[in-house]
Design a protein around this motif. Structure first.
Motif, mmCIF file in Angstrom:
data_model
loop_
_atom_site.group_PDB
_atom_site.id
_atom_site.type_symbol
_atom_site.label_atom_id
_atom_site.label_comp_id
_atom_site.label_asym_id
_atom_site.label_seq_id
_atom_site.Cartn_x
_atom_site.Cartn_y
_atom_site.Cartn_z
ATOM 1 N N ILE A 58 38.341 8.734 54.552
ATOM 2 C CA ILE A 58 36.905 8.913 54.766
ATOM 3 C C ILE A 58 36.180 9.096 53.438
ATOM 4 O O ILE A 58 35.156 8.455 53.180
ATOM 5 C CB ILE A 58 36.643 10.108 55.721
ATOM 6 C CG1 ILE A 58 37.102 9.760 57.132
ATOM 7 C CG2 ILE A 58 35.165 10.508 55.708
ATOM 8 C CD1 ILE A 58 37.164 10.942 58.088
ATOM 9 N N VAL A 59 36.702 9.954 52.583
ATOM 10 C CA VAL A 59 36.035 10.241 51.305
ATOM 11 C C VAL A 59 36.088 9.025 50.380
ATOM 12 O O VAL A 59 35.083 8.664 49.756
ATOM 13 C CB VAL A 59 36.620 11.494 50.632
ATOM 14 C CG1 VAL A 59 36.058 11.685 49.234
ATOM 15 C CG2 VAL A 59 36.365 12.720 51.494
ATOM 16 N N LEU A 60 37.238 8.362 50.295
ATOM 17 C CA LEU A 60 37.326 7.184 49.434
ATOM 18 C C LEU A 60 36.423 6.060 49.923
ATOM 19 O O LEU A 60 35.829 5.341 49.111
ATOM 20 C CB LEU A 60 38.775 6.696 49.327
ATOM 21 C CG LEU A 60 39.724 7.580 48.534
ATOM 22 C CD1 LEU A 60 41.126 6.970 48.518
ATOM 23 C CD2 LEU A 60 39.226 7.821 47.116
ATOM 24 N N SER A 61 36.298 5.910 51.237
ATOM 25 C CA SER A 61 35.405 4.858 51.741
ATOM 26 C C SER A 61 33.958 5.190 51.408
ATOM 27 O O SER A 61 33.177 4.315 51.049
ATOM 28 C CB SER A 61 35.600 4.624 53.239
ATOM 29 O OG SER A 61 35.148 5.722 53.991
ATOM 30 N N ALA A 62 33.596 6.460 51.471
ATOM 31 C CA ALA A 62 32.236 6.859 51.084
ATOM 32 C C ALA A 62 32.025 6.612 49.584
ATOM 33 O O ALA A 62 30.983 6.095 49.176
ATOM 34 C CB ALA A 62 31.995 8.323 51.436
ATOM 35 N N LEU A 63 33.000 6.972 48.768
ATOM 36 C CA LEU A 63 32.892 6.782 47.329
ATOM 37 C C LEU A 63 32.811 5.299 46.974
ATOM 38 O O LEU A 63 32.072 4.915 46.067
ATOM 39 C CB LEU A 63 34.089 7.420 46.616
ATOM 40 C CG LEU A 63 34.101 7.332 45.092
ATOM 41 C CD1 LEU A 63 32.922 8.124 44.503
ATOM 42 C CD2 LEU A 63 35.427 7.843 44.551
ATOM 43 N N GLY A 64 33.547 4.475 47.705
ATOM 44 C CA GLY A 64 33.597 3.041 47.420
ATOM 45 C C GLY A 64 32.249 2.352 47.409
ATOM 46 O O GLY A 64 32.050 1.390 46.669
ATOM 47 N N GLY A 65 31.317 2.840 48.186
ATOM 48 C CA GLY A 65 29.988 2.238 48.196
ATOM 49 C C GLY A 65 29.117 2.676 47.035
ATOM 50 O O GLY A 65 28.070 2.072 46.783
ATOM 51 N N HIS A 66 29.533 3.712 46.323
ATOM 52 C CA HIS A 66 28.683 4.275 45.276
ATOM 53 C C HIS A 66 29.182 4.029 43.862
ATOM 54 O O HIS A 66 28.451 4.285 42.901
ATOM 55 C CB HIS A 66 28.484 5.772 45.525
ATOM 56 C CG HIS A 66 27.702 5.999 46.773
ATOM 57 N ND1 HIS A 66 26.345 5.828 46.840
ATOM 58 C CD2 HIS A 66 28.101 6.303 48.024
ATOM 59 C CE1 HIS A 66 25.935 6.040 48.077
ATOM 60 N NE2 HIS A 66 26.988 6.334 48.815
ATOM 61 N N VAL A 67 30.396 3.568 43.720
ATOM 62 C CA VAL A 67 30.913 3.199 42.409
ATOM 63 C C VAL A 67 30.888 1.673 42.362
ATOM 64 O O VAL A 67 31.445 1.016 43.233
ATOM 65 C CB VAL A 67 32.344 3.740 42.184
ATOM 66 C CG1 VAL A 67 32.890 3.283 40.840
ATOM 67 C CG2 VAL A 67 32.354 5.254 42.279
ATOM 68 N N THR A 68 30.215 1.129 41.367
ATOM 69 C CA THR A 68 30.024 -0.318 41.320
ATOM 70 C C THR A 68 30.461 -0.881 39.968
ATOM 71 O O THR A 68 30.787 -0.144 39.048
ATOM 72 C CB THR A 68 28.533 -0.666 41.563
ATOM 73 O OG1 THR A 68 27.745 -0.025 40.559
ATOM 74 C CG2 THR A 68 28.076 -0.216 42.945
ATOM 75 N N GLY A 69 30.425 -2.191 39.888
ATOM 76 C CA GLY A 69 30.679 -2.893 38.631
ATOM 77 C C GLY A 69 32.072 -2.675 38.080
ATOM 78 O O GLY A 69 33.049 -2.559 38.820
ATOM 79 N N GLU A 70 32.144 -2.622 36.749
ATOM 80 C CA GLU A 70 33.429 -2.480 36.065
ATOM 81 C C GLU A 70 34.137 -1.191 36.438
ATOM 82 O O GLU A 70 35.366 -1.147 36.496
ATOM 83 C CB GLU A 70 33.223 -2.542 34.552
ATOM 84 C CG GLU A 70 32.809 -3.892 34.039
ATOM 85 C CD GLU A 70 32.595 -3.890 32.530
ATOM 86 O OE1 GLU A 70 33.232 -3.074 31.839
ATOM 87 O OE2 GLU A 70 31.790 -4.708 32.064
ATOM 88 N N GLU A 71 33.364 -0.130 36.693
ATOM 89 C CA GLU A 71 33.973 1.147 37.055
ATOM 90 C C GLU A 71 34.693 1.045 38.399
ATOM 91 O O GLU A 71 35.755 1.618 38.585
ATOM 92 C CB GLU A 71 32.918 2.260 37.083
ATOM 93 C CG GLU A 71 32.465 2.717 35.719
ATOM 94 C CD GLU A 71 31.562 1.713 34.996
ATOM 95 O OE1 GLU A 71 30.925 0.865 35.681
ATOM 96 O OE2 GLU A 71 31.494 1.779 33.768
ATOM 97 N N ARG A 72 34.114 0.308 39.332
ATOM 98 C CA ARG A 72 34.754 0.128 40.643
ATOM 99 C C ARG A 72 36.070 -0.632 40.489
ATOM 100 O O ARG A 72 37.078 -0.274 41.087
ATOM 101 C CB ARG A 72 33.796 -0.615 41.574
ATOM 102 C CG ARG A 72 34.340 -0.838 42.961
ATOM 103 C CD ARG A 72 33.263 -1.489 43.796
ATOM 104 N NE ARG A 72 33.769 -1.982 45.048
ATOM 105 C CZ ARG A 72 33.094 -1.916 46.174
ATOM 106 N NH1 ARG A 72 31.889 -1.401 46.213
ATOM 107 N NH2 ARG A 72 33.625 -2.399 47.266
#
Length: 162
Positions: A58-72
């Motif tokens: 649940i937490v990783l899926s929430a985080l996945g939408g907020h970290v973008t680009g090269e960092e993701r």
């Protein structure tokens, strides 16, 4: 037939070498995922691995939408394969959430959660990521996110972002 064991002069037999957390990402996907879930279970003091795994997803899926680009991309590479899939399968968020809004969004995904229990859950997952990702990537992720996330990652948030 006799076997002769030759001790190595530099490493006594009684010394064990600790495995650093970043080595987890080199394990097969299931072993790395299991180690991540167990780290979350210990950090969050969850009674079962199943509960820790549910919270981790649940937490990783929430985080996945907020970290973008090269960092993701770098985050996905640093995590076990299964965790990377959870991160990268998320559609990028249309607007960044404050840390409090992020916690509230996680609370909405967990039946019976309150903001306080969701904050615990989020911190239990995010605080185990820095040893896997390393300080430079964690710093880059935190710079990408609004102020307040550092505490969720188990770090002090002492100054303005710059």
């Amino acid at each position: 037939m006799t076997t002769t064991t030759v001790p190595t002069p530099t490493t006594p037999a009684s010394v064990t070498t600790p495995h650093p957390a970043p080595a987890l990402r080199r394990h097969p996907a299931s072993d790395g995922w299991t180690a991540l879930v167990e780290a979350v279970r210990e950090a969050g003091q969850y009674t079962t691995s199943a509960e820790a795994e549910r919270i981790t997803r649940i937490v990783l899926s929430a985080l996945g939408g907020h970290v973008t680009g090269e960092e993701r991309v770098a985050l996905a590479r640093a995590l076990p394969e299964e965790a990377a899939g959870v991160i990268t399968s998320q559609i990028p968020a249309t607007r960044p959430l404050t840390a409090a809004e992020f916690v509230d969004s996680v609370a909405a995904r967990i039946e019976g959660a309150t903001p306080a229990t969701a904050r615990w859950d989020v911190s239990s997952v995010l605080s185990v990521l820095p040893p896997l990702t390393g300080d430079p990537l964690t710093d880059r992720i935190l710079k990408q996110l609004p102020p307040g996330y550092a505490l969720l990652f188990g770090r002090a948030d002492l100054g303005p972002k710059g």
